[in-house]
Design an enzyme around this catalytic site. Structure first.
Site, mmCIF file in Angstrom:
data_model
loop_
_atom_site.group_PDB
_atom_site.id
_atom_site.type_symbol
_atom_site.label_atom_id
_atom_site.label_comp_id
_atom_site.label_asym_id
_atom_site.label_seq_id
_atom_site.Cartn_x
_atom_site.Cartn_y
_atom_site.Cartn_z
ATOM 1 N N ASP A 1 -5.582 -5.738 6.115
ATOM 2 C CA ASP A 1 -6.776 -5.088 5.577
ATOM 3 C C ASP A 1 -7.848 -6.141 5.303
ATOM 4 O O ASP A 1 -9.007 -6.009 5.721
ATOM 5 C CB ASP A 1 -6.374 -4.355 4.277
ATOM 6 N N ASP B 1 -11.487 -7.380 7.866
ATOM 7 C CA ASP B 1 -12.880 -7.426 7.417
ATOM 8 C C ASP B 1 -13.444 -8.839 7.571
ATOM 9 O O ASP B 1 -14.610 -9.022 7.932
ATOM 10 C CB ASP B 1 -13.002 -6.963 5.962
ATOM 11 N N ASP C 1 -3.128 -17.622 3.549
ATOM 12 C CA ASP C 1 -4.302 -18.328 3.007
ATOM 13 C C ASP C 1 -4.822 -19.361 4.005
ATOM 14 O O ASP C 1 -6.032 -19.504 4.206
ATOM 15 C CB ASP C 1 -4.040 -18.939 1.626
ATOM 16 N N TYR D 1 0.804 -1.222 0.000
ATOM 17 C CA TYR D 1 0.000 0.000 0.000
ATOM 18 C C TYR D 1 0.841 1.278 0.000
ATOM 19 O O TYR D 1 0.320 2.356 0.251
ATOM 20 C CB TYR D 1 -0.966 0.004 1.182
ATOM 21 N N LYS E 1 3.310 -14.580 4.012
ATOM 22 C CA LYS E 1 3.309 -15.420 2.804
ATOM 23 C C LYS E 1 4.769 -15.621 2.383
ATOM 24 O O LYS E 1 5.149 -15.392 1.226
ATOM 25 C CB LYS E 1 2.482 -14.744 1.703
HETATM 26 MG MG MG Z 1 -10.194 -2.124 4.575
#
Ligand code: MG
Ligand code: NAI
Length: 338
Positions: free
Chosen positions: A233, A237, A209, A123, A175
């Site tokens: 991120d 959620d 994963d 990001y 990862k």
């Molecule tokens: Mg978000």
């Protein structure tokens, strides 16, 4: 004790849920001297910029902010004010605690704190298109960047959080099998840092994963999770979904010099102005802010009142299957605090 903090009511449902939150905070006896400032679309309309200097200066001064959601136009228009604030104040730790509140949700007994690195990784925004044979977008690339310093401070934050909050275990999520450089460094540094907490906080590590699957199969095996920006991120959620969605998910953006507390959800333009938004996430964010300024008992009372309102009294906003308005819900929490 009275604390000084910056207050940004925000866009969309922001002003409604902030009013509800301030009412609950007052009922809990929290004493704040608010420096009210603008951000987002409200600031754009009033001051011609989504992030006025006065707002930045205020947070620089108070080192503490409670913020409503800010609208960011998709694709075009100004860049995210939320991202700009994280950059400006180097708010490297994004802390998202999630607990089961609504009974009979997907899962009872979820109690997970996700600590997400907030400034590095994919990001950072190093992106480009590469033209080939006259196609300007034949190739697109994004560059992920992590630093030893960045990995170290976020993993240390997670372990310190675990210690302070009586948590047993930190899971390092990565990862490193595929992204041997960026994720490899995070894992390597994470394991190094964890050695300093041996015997005090347990550690394990997990590939992203597999972690995503295990969260759905059995969330009770998780305690504190620490991970890099994009994985965090997505996972945060997912974890919010386990307990009934974004209406109950608070977050803190924490750095050395400042901390900004907010709901994880956005400005919900589809329901703005109707007085039906769930203020719980922002109320829980305010509780995190109280923890942050050393008022844990008051924060605990607020969380308990909110949980009892939803669970015992069955008073809920529409997103949780009830019919209480934003203010009816806030008043019910307030009565629980009386
Ligand atoms: Mg978000
Ligand atoms: P959103 O979180 O605003 O809404 C997603 C869905 O959840 C909508 O159906 C909405 O009605 C519902 N919802 C969200 N919060 C709720 C609440 N408290 N009570 C009841 N229902 C709720 O996400 P969306 O629509 O993708 O984004 C809207 C705007 O918010 C965008 O401009 C986005 O950039 C911004 N945003 C701002 C954030 C922040 O300030 N931290 C975080 C996320 C999005």
């Amino acid at each position: 004790m009275t604390h000084r903090a910056t207050l940004i009511r925000g866009d969309g449902i922001g002003p409604e849920i902030m009013e509800a939150t301030l009412r609950v905070m007052a009922a809990a006896g929290a004493s704040f001297e608010w420096d009210e400032q603008l951000g987002g679309v409200a600031a754009l309309n009033d001051a011609g910029t989504p992030l006025p200097d006065a707002t930045v200066e205020s947070i620089r001064h108070t080192g503490l902010a409670l913020k409503g959601p800010l609208t960011t136009p998709v694709g075009t228009g100004f860049r995210s004010v939320n991202v700009a604030l994280r950059r400006e104040f180097d708010l490297y730790a994004n802390v998202r605690p999630t607990t089961s509140i609504v009974p009979g949700g997907r899962y009872d007994g979820v109690d997970i704190v996700l600590v997400r690195e907030n400034t590095e990784g994919l990001y950072v925004g190093f992106e480009a298109h590469i033209p080939v044979d006259g196609d300007p977008k034949a190739v697109a690339q994004s560059l992920a960047v992590v630093t030893r310093h960045g990995c170290e401070r976020i993993v240390r934050y997670a372990f310190e959080y675990a210690l302070t909050n009586g948590r047993r275990k930190v899971t390092i999520v990565h990862k490193a099998n595929i992204l041997k450089a960026v994720s490899g460094l995070f894992l390597e540094v994470g394991r190094d840092v964890s050695r300093g907490y041996e015997g005090r906080v347990a550690v394990d590590d997990m590939i992203i994963d597999a972690c995503a699957m295990k969260l759905v199969l059995d969330p009770s095996q998780f305690d504190v999770i620490v991970t890099t920006n994009m994985f965090g991120d997505i996972l945060s959620d997912e974890i919010a979904g386990l307990v009934g969605g974004l209406g109950l998910a608070p977050g803190g953006n924490i750095g050395q010099r400042a901390a900004i507390f907010e709901a994880v959800h956005g400005s919900a333009p589809d329901i703005a102005g109707r007085g039906i938004a769930n203020p719980s996430a922002l109320i829980l964010a305010a509780a995190m802010m109280l923890d942050h300024v050393g008022e844990a008992p008051r924060a605990g009372r607020m969380r308990e009142a909110l949980a009892h309102t939803i669970r015992t009294d069955g008073i809920r906003t529409k997103d949780l299957g009830g019919h209480a308005t934003t203010m009816e819900f806030a008043d019910a929490v307030t009565q629980r605090l009386a």
